[in-house]
Design an enzyme around this catalytic site. Structure first.
Site, PDB file in Angstrom:
ATOM      1  CE  LYS A   1      -2.366  -1.304   4.032  1.00 13.53           C
ATOM      2  NZ  LYS A   1      -1.768  -2.387   4.153  1.00 13.53           N
TER       3      LYS A   1
ATOM      4  NE  ARG B   1      -4.363  -1.870  10.580  1.00 12.82           N
ATOM      5  CZ  ARG B   1      -3.228  -1.264   9.921  1.00 12.82           C
ATOM      6  NH1 ARG B   1      -3.417  -0.146   9.120  1.00 12.82           N
ATOM      7  NH2 ARG B   1      -2.218  -1.863   9.604  1.00 12.82           N
TER       8      ARG B   1
ATOM      9  NE  ARG C   1       7.435  -3.245   6.108  1.00  8.15           N
ATOM     10  CZ  ARG C   1       6.095  -3.082   6.074  1.00  8.15           C
ATOM     11  NH1 ARG C   1       5.387  -2.515   4.791  1.00  8.15           N
ATOM     12  NH2 ARG C   1       5.192  -3.499   7.010  1.00  8.15           N
TER      13      ARG C   1
ATOM     14  NE  ARG D   1       6.364  -0.698  10.630  1.00  4.17           N
ATOM     15  CZ  ARG D   1       5.354  -0.900   9.798  1.00  4.17           C
ATOM     16  NH1 ARG D   1       5.361  -0.224   8.590  1.00  4.17           N
ATOM     17  NH2 ARG D   1       4.117  -1.579  10.016  1.00  4.17           N
TER      18      ARG D   1
ATOM     19  NE  ARG E   1       2.142  -5.463  11.309  1.00  3.27           N
ATOM     20  CZ  ARG E   1       3.502  -5.551  10.592  1.00  3.27           C
ATOM     21  NH1 ARG E   1       4.450  -5.925  11.281  1.00  3.27           N
ATOM     22  NH2 ARG E   1       3.448  -4.841   9.456  1.00  3.27           N
TER      23      ARG E   1
HETATM   24  P1  ADP Z   1       1.074  -2.338   8.115  1.00  4.85           P
HETATM   25  O1  ADP Z   1      -0.069  -2.209   6.954  1.00  4.85           O
HETATM   26  O2  ADP Z   1       2.587  -2.840   7.703  1.00  4.85           O
HETATM   27  O3  ADP Z   1       0.760  -3.391   9.149  1.00  4.85           O
HETATM   28  P2  ADP Z   1       0.755   0.372   9.059  1.00  4.85           P
HETATM   29  O4  ADP Z   1       1.890   1.313   8.902  1.00  4.85           O
HETATM   30  O5  ADP Z   1      -0.492   0.457   8.333  1.00  4.85           O
HETATM   31  O6  ADP Z   1       1.584  -1.091   8.835  1.00  4.85           O
HETATM   32  O7  ADP Z   1       0.314   0.134  10.651  1.00  4.85           O
HETATM   33  C1  ADP Z   1       1.240  -0.324  11.606  1.00  4.85           C
HETATM   34  C2  ADP Z   1       0.517  -0.434  12.856  1.00  4.85           C
HETATM   35  O8  ADP Z   1      -0.264   1.004  13.479  1.00  4.85           O
HETATM   36  C3  ADP Z   1      -0.891  -1.326  12.920  1.00  4.85           C
HETATM   37  O9  ADP Z   1      -0.330  -2.538  13.248  1.00  4.85           O
HETATM   38  C4  ADP Z   1      -1.500  -0.708  14.162  1.00  4.85           C
HETATM   39  O10 ADP Z   1      -1.141  -0.937  15.368  1.00  4.85           O
HETATM   40  C5  ADP Z   1      -1.420   0.729  14.024  1.00  4.85           C
HETATM   41  N1  ADP Z   1      -2.422   1.251  13.089  1.00  4.85           N
HETATM   42  C6  ADP Z   1      -2.308   1.825  11.955  1.00  4.85           C
HETATM   43  N2  ADP Z   1      -3.482   2.404  11.373  1.00  4.85           N
HETATM   44  C7  ADP Z   1      -4.375   1.809  12.177  1.00  4.85           C
HETATM   45  C8  ADP Z   1      -5.917   1.761  12.359  1.00  4.85           C
HETATM   46  N3  ADP Z   1      -6.773   2.542  11.063  1.00  4.85           N
HETATM   47  N4  ADP Z   1      -6.697   1.497  13.159  1.00  4.85           N
HETATM   48  C9  ADP Z   1      -5.973   0.967  14.397  1.00  4.85           C
HETATM   49  N5  ADP Z   1      -4.584   0.795  14.110  1.00  4.85           N
HETATM   50  C10 ADP Z   1      -3.865   1.287  13.302  1.00  4.85           C
END
Ligand code: ADP
Length: 190
Positions: free
Chosen positions: A14, A89, A128, A134, A146
């Protein structure tokens, strides 16, 4: 205005595709993960709170995420539209987003989902993790959490947009440019 939800599991690509979309369509990128990581880096209270969830691979509570997005939308003026990346999400977040957009005279044009098998996701995230710094990328158990959270809590969001006839799925395995072309075709149909 074009407002897109870019959807898919962790590691689907994404962020990579968002960068190309911003360049081509001049949209505003709204990645909740990036916003949280910015807060984390700046050591804000919001960042400290978010870290306790993120480091475990759990979702940050809806109300915290929704307030942060509301703030970003209301302080972004004269945008051609948004790419929502990593948000919504949960179904509650999707409902809140619709309400927010309606009250600003906006709406979602469509959701574009990147489809990638879980085994490939795990490999990509592991790769990654070598450079992303991270904590949530560097531990297999957290990566599995996740993906499980995605299946349990996030996948229903696709149904939410399917019901509104706004859902398109794309094969997220292949060359970056090849995938981008497919996304562009969908974008141009809006
Ligand atoms: P990825 O898609 O690789 O898991 P993101 O950068 O989108 O990584 O998200 C990293 C973390 O940030 C998630 O695992 C969660 O803990 C938090 N997070 C991000 N966006 C949301 C969301 N919309 N709702 C709840 N938690 C979120």
């Amino acid at each position: 205005m074009l407002n897109i939800v870019l959807f898919g599991p962790p590691g689907a690509g994404k962020g990579t595709q968002s960068e190309k979309l911003i360049e081509k369509y001049g949209l505003t990128h709204l990645s909740t993960g990036d916003l949280f990581r910015k807060h984390l880096g700046e050591g804000t209270d919001l960042g400290k709170l978010a870290r306790t969830y993120m480091d475990q691979g759990h979702l940050v509570p809806d109300q915290v995420v929704i307030s942060m997005v509301e703030d970003k939308i209301s302080t972004t003026k004269d945008s051609k539209g948004f790419i929502f990346d990593g948000f919504p999400r949960t179904t509650a977040q999707a409902e809140a987003l619709d309400a927010m957009l309606i009250s600003n005279g906006m709406k979602i044009s469509g959701m574009i989902a990147l489809d990638v098998p879980h085994e490939i996701l795990k490999e990509r995230i592991k790769e990654r993790g070598k450079t992303s710094n991270r904590a949530d990328d560097q531990n297999e158990e957290k990566v599995n959490t996740r993906i499980k959270v995605y299946l349990d809590e996030t996948l229903p969001v696709a149904k939410y947009y399917e019901k509104q006839d706004k859902y398109t799925s794309i094969n997220g395995v292949g060359g970056i440019d090849e995938i981008f072309e497919e996304i562009s075709e969908v974008m141009d149909s809006y």
